[in-house]
Write a protein that holds these residues in place. Sequence first.
Motif, PDB file in Angstrom:
ATOM      1  N   THR A   9      -3.867   3.561  11.041  1.00  0.00           N
ATOM      2  CA  THR A   9      -5.042   4.135  10.110  1.00  0.00           C
ATOM      3  C   THR A   9      -3.535   4.112   8.835  1.00  0.00           C
ATOM      4  N   GLU A  10      -4.901   3.840   7.913  1.00  0.00           N
ATOM      5  CA  GLU A  10      -3.757   3.581   6.975  1.00  0.00           C
ATOM      6  C   GLU A  10      -3.251   5.243   6.538  1.00  0.00           C
ATOM      7  N   ASP A  11      -3.667   6.574   7.104  1.00  0.00           N
ATOM      8  CA  ASP A  11      -2.448   6.639   6.278  1.00  0.00           C
ATOM      9  C   ASP A  11      -1.130   7.218   7.309  1.00  0.00           C
ATOM     10  N   ARG A  12      -1.634   6.438   8.584  1.00  0.00           N
ATOM     11  CA  ARG A  12      -0.300   6.290   9.350  1.00  0.00           C
ATOM     12  C   ARG A  12       0.543   5.739   9.008  1.00  0.00           C
ATOM     13  N   MET A  13      -0.384   4.339   8.322  1.00  0.00           N
ATOM     14  CA  MET A  13       0.740   3.871   7.567  1.00  0.00           C
ATOM     15  C   MET A  13       1.714   3.604   6.255  1.00  0.00           C
ATOM     16  N   ILE A  14       0.814   5.255   5.217  1.00  0.00           N
ATOM     17  CA  ILE A  14       1.444   5.101   4.787  1.00  0.00           C
ATOM     18  C   ILE A  14       2.798   6.332   4.912  1.00  0.00           C
ATOM     19  N   ALA A  15       2.207   6.726   6.295  1.00  0.00           N
ATOM     20  CA  ALA A  15       3.616   8.133   6.680  1.00  0.00           C
ATOM     21  C   ALA A  15       4.693   7.263   7.239  1.00  0.00           C
ATOM     22  N   LEU A  54      11.007  -3.702   1.993  1.00  0.00           N
ATOM     23  CA  LEU A  54      10.194  -3.093   2.541  1.00  0.00           C
ATOM     24  C   LEU A  54       9.340  -4.631   2.378  1.00  0.00           C
ATOM     25  N   THR A  55       8.596  -5.228   3.463  1.00  0.00           N
ATOM     26  CA  THR A  55       7.787  -6.358   3.553  1.00  0.00           C
ATOM     27  C   THR A  55       6.550  -6.120   4.646  1.00  0.00           C
ATOM     28  N   LEU A  56       5.573  -5.486   4.343  1.00  0.00           N
ATOM     29  CA  LEU A  56       4.281  -6.217   4.720  1.00  0.00           C
ATOM     30  C   LEU A  56       3.606  -7.410   5.421  1.00  0.00           C
ATOM     31  N   SER A  57       3.261  -7.304   6.371  1.00  0.00           N
ATOM     32  CA  SER A  57       2.656  -8.733   6.711  1.00  0.00           C
ATOM     33  C   SER A  57       1.372  -8.193   8.229  1.00  0.00           C
ATOM     34  N   VAL A  58      -0.199  -7.375   7.468  1.00  0.00           N
ATOM     35  CA  VAL A  58      -0.690  -6.698   8.513  1.00  0.00           C
ATOM     36  C   VAL A  58      -2.238  -6.555   8.083  1.00  0.00           C
ATOM     37  N   GLY A  59      -2.123  -8.391   7.153  1.00  0.00           N
ATOM     38  CA  GLY A  59      -3.673  -8.227   6.949  1.00  0.00           C
ATOM     39  C   GLY A  59      -4.612  -8.132   5.621  1.00  0.00           C
ATOM     40  N   GLU A  60      -5.504  -7.706   6.122  1.00  0.00           N
ATOM     41  CA  GLU A  60      -6.653  -7.728   5.572  1.00  0.00           C
ATOM     42  C   GLU A  60      -7.254  -6.056   5.098  1.00  0.00           C
ATOM     43  N   TRP A  61      -6.927  -5.482   3.799  1.00  0.00           N
ATOM     44  CA  TRP A  61      -7.052  -4.182   3.940  1.00  0.00           C
ATOM     45  C   TRP A  61      -7.921  -3.670   2.280  1.00  0.00           C
ATOM     46  N   GLN A 103      -2.360   2.345  -2.555  1.00  0.00           N
ATOM     47  CA  GLN A 103      -1.422   3.759  -1.529  1.00  0.00           C
ATOM     48  C   GLN A 103      -0.006   2.815  -1.211  1.00  0.00           C
ATOM     49  N   PHE A 104      -0.275   1.903   0.118  1.00  0.00           N
ATOM     50  CA  PHE A 104       0.937   1.491   0.763  1.00  0.00           C
ATOM     51  C   PHE A 104       1.856   0.945  -0.161  1.00  0.00           C
ATOM     52  N   GLU A 135       2.739   2.165  -3.628  1.00  0.00           N
ATOM     53  CA  GLU A 135       2.793   3.356  -3.747  1.00  0.00           C
ATOM     54  C   GLU A 135       3.670   4.048  -3.273  1.00  0.00           C
ATOM     55  N   ALA A 136       3.793   4.054  -1.504  1.00  0.00           N
ATOM     56  CA  ALA A 136       4.953   4.729  -1.130  1.00  0.00           C
ATOM     57  C   ALA A 136       5.953   4.171  -0.752  1.00  0.00           C
ATOM     58  N   GLY A 137       6.031   2.810  -1.076  1.00  0.00           N
ATOM     59  CA  GLY A 137       7.354   2.015  -1.222  1.00  0.00           C
ATOM     60  C   GLY A 137       7.073   0.535  -0.779  1.00  0.00           C
ATOM     61  N   ALA A 138       6.372   0.364  -0.376  1.00  0.00           N
ATOM     62  CA  ALA A 138       6.048  -1.180   0.426  1.00  0.00           C
ATOM     63  C   ALA A 138       6.304  -2.216  -0.878  1.00  0.00           C
ATOM     64  N   ASP A 139       7.299  -2.948  -0.883  1.00  0.00           N
ATOM     65  CA  ASP A 139       7.817  -4.730  -2.200  1.00  0.00           C
ATOM     66  C   ASP A 139       7.098  -4.965  -1.955  1.00  0.00           C
ATOM     67  N   ARG A 140       7.123  -6.040  -0.848  1.00  0.00           N
ATOM     68  CA  ARG A 140       6.622  -6.821  -0.967  1.00  0.00           C
ATOM     69  C   ARG A 140       4.937  -7.724   0.552  1.00  0.00           C
ATOM     70  N   TYR A 141       4.781  -8.055  -0.095  1.00  0.00           N
ATOM     71  CA  TYR A 141       3.538  -8.438   1.174  1.00  0.00           C
ATOM     72  C   TYR A 141       2.802  -9.847   1.630  1.00  0.00           C
TER      73      TYR A 141
END
Length: 369
Positions: A116-122, A136-143, A150-151, A153-159
Amino acid sequence: MKRKTEIDKLEREEHLEREEWIELLTGWDEEDRAYAGERAREISHRYFGNRIYVRGLIEFTSYCRNDCYYCGLRRSNTKACRYRLPEAEILSCCEAGYGLGFRTFVLQGGEDSGYTEDRMIALIRRIKALWPDCALTLSVGEWEEEAYRQFYEAGADRYLLRHETADSVHYEVLHPSDMSLAHRIDCLQKLKAIGYQTGCGFMVGAPGQTGGTLAKDMSFIEELHPHMAGIGPFIPHRDTPFGKNQRGSYKLTLFLLSLLRIMEKNILLPATTALGTICDRGREEGVLAGANVIMPNLSPVAVREKYAIYENKLCTGEEAAEHMDRLQNSMRNIGYEITFERGDWKERQREKGKERTRQWNINMISCRR
Ligand code: SAH
């Protein structure tokens, strides 16, 4: 050589008209590919020297709510092995990766409602707290936009979010009707606006792809001007509707890598696992065609084979993060060096057309005075 005019124009103006793209992409020969490769290598050297950036790829979930026709992890594939790494295991991957020297982690997965969104943020917070010097790069599709924010702001840099095809009719050939190109592009624009270093991309030889759809892909990339682009050959997976389709062309993939380098000079461009999977020398030839990123697999060995987006996906040897020495050797053999620098994207003056360049030169001269 048949298409030198177009290749030279692309290098100079970083733009081709639709008709020129189609001419180039449907009428090239081996000499054109060799020439584009040379130009691409020269440009890579100018911007990056002989450095190849590495990113540790953690495939943290194989659950997916989507049903993309080409992907082995589609929800209708009841034969797919599903796994979801618990947070602690993801952190162990990062820890191992950090020890090996990695300073970028890529979290890739299906669109898994279990994360979930909360789990990802944590999770993002935790990774960035433990390894603040890593990207940190995320590759987790469409949100939703809010989740992306929020991701971030939590610190993810790239997508990374491949657009898959920039032609909406072709998009419908590849995806069921609950997905759309408009939404995909909307996501990409939002990611970029939020501040992510953003990557799009597509599969070469995806079913239904034509010179016309590829021309749109290249123009789309020109317009989006992403920081990164992932392209690799389509490889069929037997438990998908495209299981009997042909794989994408190796040489066309290499040619497109070169054209991307020529058009988007300082783009971060991986030599993908798919390219390495269809040819033993894929990674090396990808680099020689202008790629400057490699993403070794950092997932726990026990789950690697389960992340089967296509068949026989490489996850051993030089593809495995624990064998960085082999990767380093194979790069040295062709004159390149692996670097563990974060390799963030650096803004550059866009060399758009002669007009812009001339204007800029005049400004430089007046500054000096
Ligand atoms: N769920 C995430 C990550 C998808 S996997 C997302 O939607 O962005 C990453 C990429 O693998 C996809 O974007 C797609 O372009 C590629 N891929 C999927 N199936 C493939 C196949 N059969 N052959 C080659 N590449 C494939």
